[in-house]
Scaffold this motif. Structure first.
Motif, short mmCIF file in Angstrom:
data_model
loop_
_atom_site.label_atom_id
_atom_site.label_comp_id
_atom_site.label_asym_id
_atom_site.label_seq_id
_atom_site.Cartn_x
_atom_site.Cartn_y
_atom_site.Cartn_z
N LEU A 1 0.89 -1.26 0.10
CA LEU A 1 0.06 -0.07 0.10
C LEU A 1 0.93 1.28 0.05
CD1 LEU A 1 -2.82 1.33 0.44
CD2 LEU A 1 -2.73 1.01 2.62
N ASN B 1 0.88 5.09 0.46
CA ASN B 1 -0.07 6.38 1.14
C ASN B 1 0.62 7.60 0.90
OD1 ASN B 1 -2.09 4.48 2.29
ND2 ASN B 1 -0.91 4.61 4.12
N TYR C 1 0.64 11.50 1.87
CA TYR C 1 0.18 12.66 2.58
C TYR C 1 0.65 13.90 2.22
CZ TYR C 1 -0.39 8.97 6.13
OH TYR C 1 -0.75 7.52 6.92
N PHE D 1 3.81 10.07 14.39
CA PHE D 1 2.92 8.68 14.44
C PHE D 1 2.55 8.52 15.89
CE2 PHE D 1 3.80 3.90 15.11
CZ PHE D 1 2.80 3.44 14.22
N LEU E 1 1.02 5.43 18.24
CA LEU E 1 1.10 4.10 18.69
C LEU E 1 0.47 3.65 19.87
CD1 LEU E 1 1.97 1.01 17.65
CD2 LEU E 1 3.90 1.41 19.03
N LEU F 1 6.19 -4.39 12.09
CA LEU F 1 4.93 -4.52 13.04
C LEU F 1 4.86 -5.94 13.18
CD1 LEU F 1 4.47 -1.53 13.70
CD2 LEU F 1 4.60 -1.61 11.11
N ALA G 1 2.47 -6.15 18.13
CA ALA G 1 2.31 -4.84 17.69
C ALA G 1 1.55 -4.88 16.37
CB ALA G 1 3.82 -4.32 17.12
N ARG G 2 1.57 -6.11 15.73
CA ARG G 2 0.73 -6.34 14.45
C ARG G 2 -0.66 -5.87 14.76
NH1 ARG G 2 -2.09 -6.35 10.66
NH2 ARG G 2 -2.05 -7.51 8.99
N CYS H 1 -1.78 -3.58 17.02
CA CYS H 1 -1.73 -2.48 17.81
C CYS H 1 -2.59 -1.05 17.15
CB CYS H 1 -0.54 -1.82 18.26
SG CYS H 1 0.22 -2.99 19.66
N HIS I 1 -2.95 2.47 15.46
CA HIS I 1 -1.91 3.44 15.25
C HIS I 1 -2.65 4.41 14.31
CE1 HIS I 1 -2.20 0.39 12.27
NE2 HIS I 1 -1.90 1.12 11.52
N ILE J 1 -1.56 8.54 12.11
CA ILE J 1 -0.68 9.75 11.95
C ILE J 1 -1.36 11.07 12.49
CG2 ILE J 1 0.51 10.95 9.97
CD1 ILE J 1 1.79 8.22 10.47
N ASN K 1 4.34 6.78 2.56
CA ASN K 1 4.39 5.75 3.28
C ASN K 1 4.33 4.38 2.51
OD1 ASN K 1 3.17 3.51 5.52
ND2 ASN K 1 5.07 4.57 6.21
N THR L 1 3.71 0.27 2.59
CA THR L 1 3.47 -0.83 3.70
C THR L 1 3.57 -2.19 2.85
OG1 THR L 1 1.21 -0.34 3.89
CG2 THR L 1 2.45 0.40 5.72
N ARG M 1 2.88 -6.17 2.96
CA ARG M 1 1.80 -6.79 3.53
C ARG M 1 1.63 -8.30 3.03
NH1 ARG M 1 -1.99 -3.24 6.32
NH2 ARG M 1 -1.16 -1.22 5.99
C1 MD3 Z 1 1.28 -0.60 13.59
N1 MD3 Z 1 -0.29 3.67 7.70
O1 MD3 Z 1 -1.40 1.95 5.88
S1 MD3 Z 1 2.74 3.33 8.74
C2 MD3 Z 1 -1.74 1.87 6.97
O2 MD3 Z 1 2.21 6.16 7.93
C3 MD3 Z 1 -1.06 2.98 7.93
O3 MD3 Z 1 0.80 5.61 6.31
C4 MD3 Z 1 0.42 4.62 8.41
O4 MD3 Z 1 -1.47 2.87 9.20
C5 MD3 Z 1 1.33 5.49 7.49
O5 MD3 Z 1 -2.65 1.26 7.44
C6 MD3 Z 1 1.46 4.16 9.35
C7 MD3 Z 1 3.33 2.25 10.15
C8 MD3 Z 1 2.37 1.22 10.58
C9 MD3 Z 1 1.74 0.48 9.60
C10 MD3 Z 1 1.15 -0.70 9.93
C11 MD3 Z 1 0.89 -0.87 11.42
C12 MD3 Z 1 2.16 0.84 11.94
C13 MD3 Z 1 1.36 -0.20 12.42
C14 MD3 Z 1 0.09 -2.06 11.76
C15 MD3 Z 1 -0.01 -2.34 13.08
C16 MD3 Z 1 0.52 -1.59 14.01
#
Ligand code: MD3
Ligand code: FE
Length: 203
Positions: free
Chosen positions: A105, A107, A109, A141, A143, A165, A169-170, A172, A174, A176, A194, A196, A198
């Motif tokens: 993914l 993202n 911002y 961020f 958490l 994560l 933590a997976r 948790c 979270h 921005i 960002n 991610t 997965r």
């Molecule tokens: C903690 N993204 O895409 S990245 C997302 O910065 C998301 O764009 C944020 O949350 C971003 O879902 C945070 C860090 C992150 C990503 C996934 C997590 C932290 C996380 C999943 C579980 C716990």
């Protein structure tokens, strides 16, 4: 406190500036193939402030019908571009997972964008970690814990930082809180990307 949950790995400055520049060039090309779109909330249709696209065999989308992973871009109907080698390699090095990532993914911002507190629960497995890469402006961020409403901690994620994560933590919460506009010159038009990585399916 300053303690991270079990399974949370913060790798500040994982990518050098040269590596970040190369990754941004790769992403510029891939985002031309699969343009950023503005997701909307299920039922209400309220737009996200974050714009998104995906790489990989599956991509995360949100529209009036709900959140889901799907194999095609919601606007072009085309398959998502492949996850580039540098990100496959990152997953192998830090992901502690036998199976390859299926989704990346992306993202974006702008300086005014944010993302509310949430859990990532749309995947069919939580065994695999999520691996995050930050590029461009610094993000504040937040958490929390697995249960909602508990204590939270704030952490700045800067360009080149990687977060893994896994484990507890997976799941948790979270989000921005804000982007520190103008904190990086990596992206010509400012803002933050960002990524991610997965696993979506059971392996
Ligand atoms: C903690 N993204 O895409 S990245 C997302 O910065 C998301 O764009 C944020 O949350 C971003 O879902 C945070 C860090 C992150 C990503 C996934 C997590 C932290 C996380 C999943 C579980 C716990
Ligand atoms: Fe998330």
């Amino acid at each position: 406190s300053n303690d991270f949950p079990k399974g949370f790995k913060y790798l500040p400055g994982y990518f050098s500036l040269e590596e970040q520049k190369e990754l941004v060039e790769t992403l510029r090309y891939l985002v031309k193939e699969a343009p950023l779109f503005t997701p909307v909330m299920p039922r209400t249709g309220k737009p996200f402030s974050v714009r998104m696209t995906n790489l990989g065999v599956l991509g995360w989308v949100s529209d009036r019908n709900g959140y889901r992973y799907q194999p095609q871009h919601p606007e072009s109907g085309q398959p998502w571009p492949e996850i580039p080698e540098v990100l496959q390699s990152l997953w192998k090095q830090v992901g502690e997972c036998e199976a390859a990532p299926e989704a990346c993914l992306v993202n974006y911002y702008a300086a005014t964008a944010k993302m509310g507190m949430h859990q990532d629960r749309d995947e069919k497995t939580f065994e695999a970690p999520v691996v995050s890469v930050s590029l461009g402006d610094t993000a504040v961020f937040r958490l929390g814990g697995v249960k909602r409403g508990g204590s939270t901690q704030s952490l700045k994620l800067s360009s080149g930082d990687v977060v893994v994560l896994g484990g507890e933590a997976r799941l948790c919460h979270h989000g921005i809180d804000r982007i520190l506009g103008g904190s990086s010159s990596l992206l010509k038009d400012g803002g933050r990307l960002n990524l991610t990585l997965r696993r979506v399916s059971v392996f």
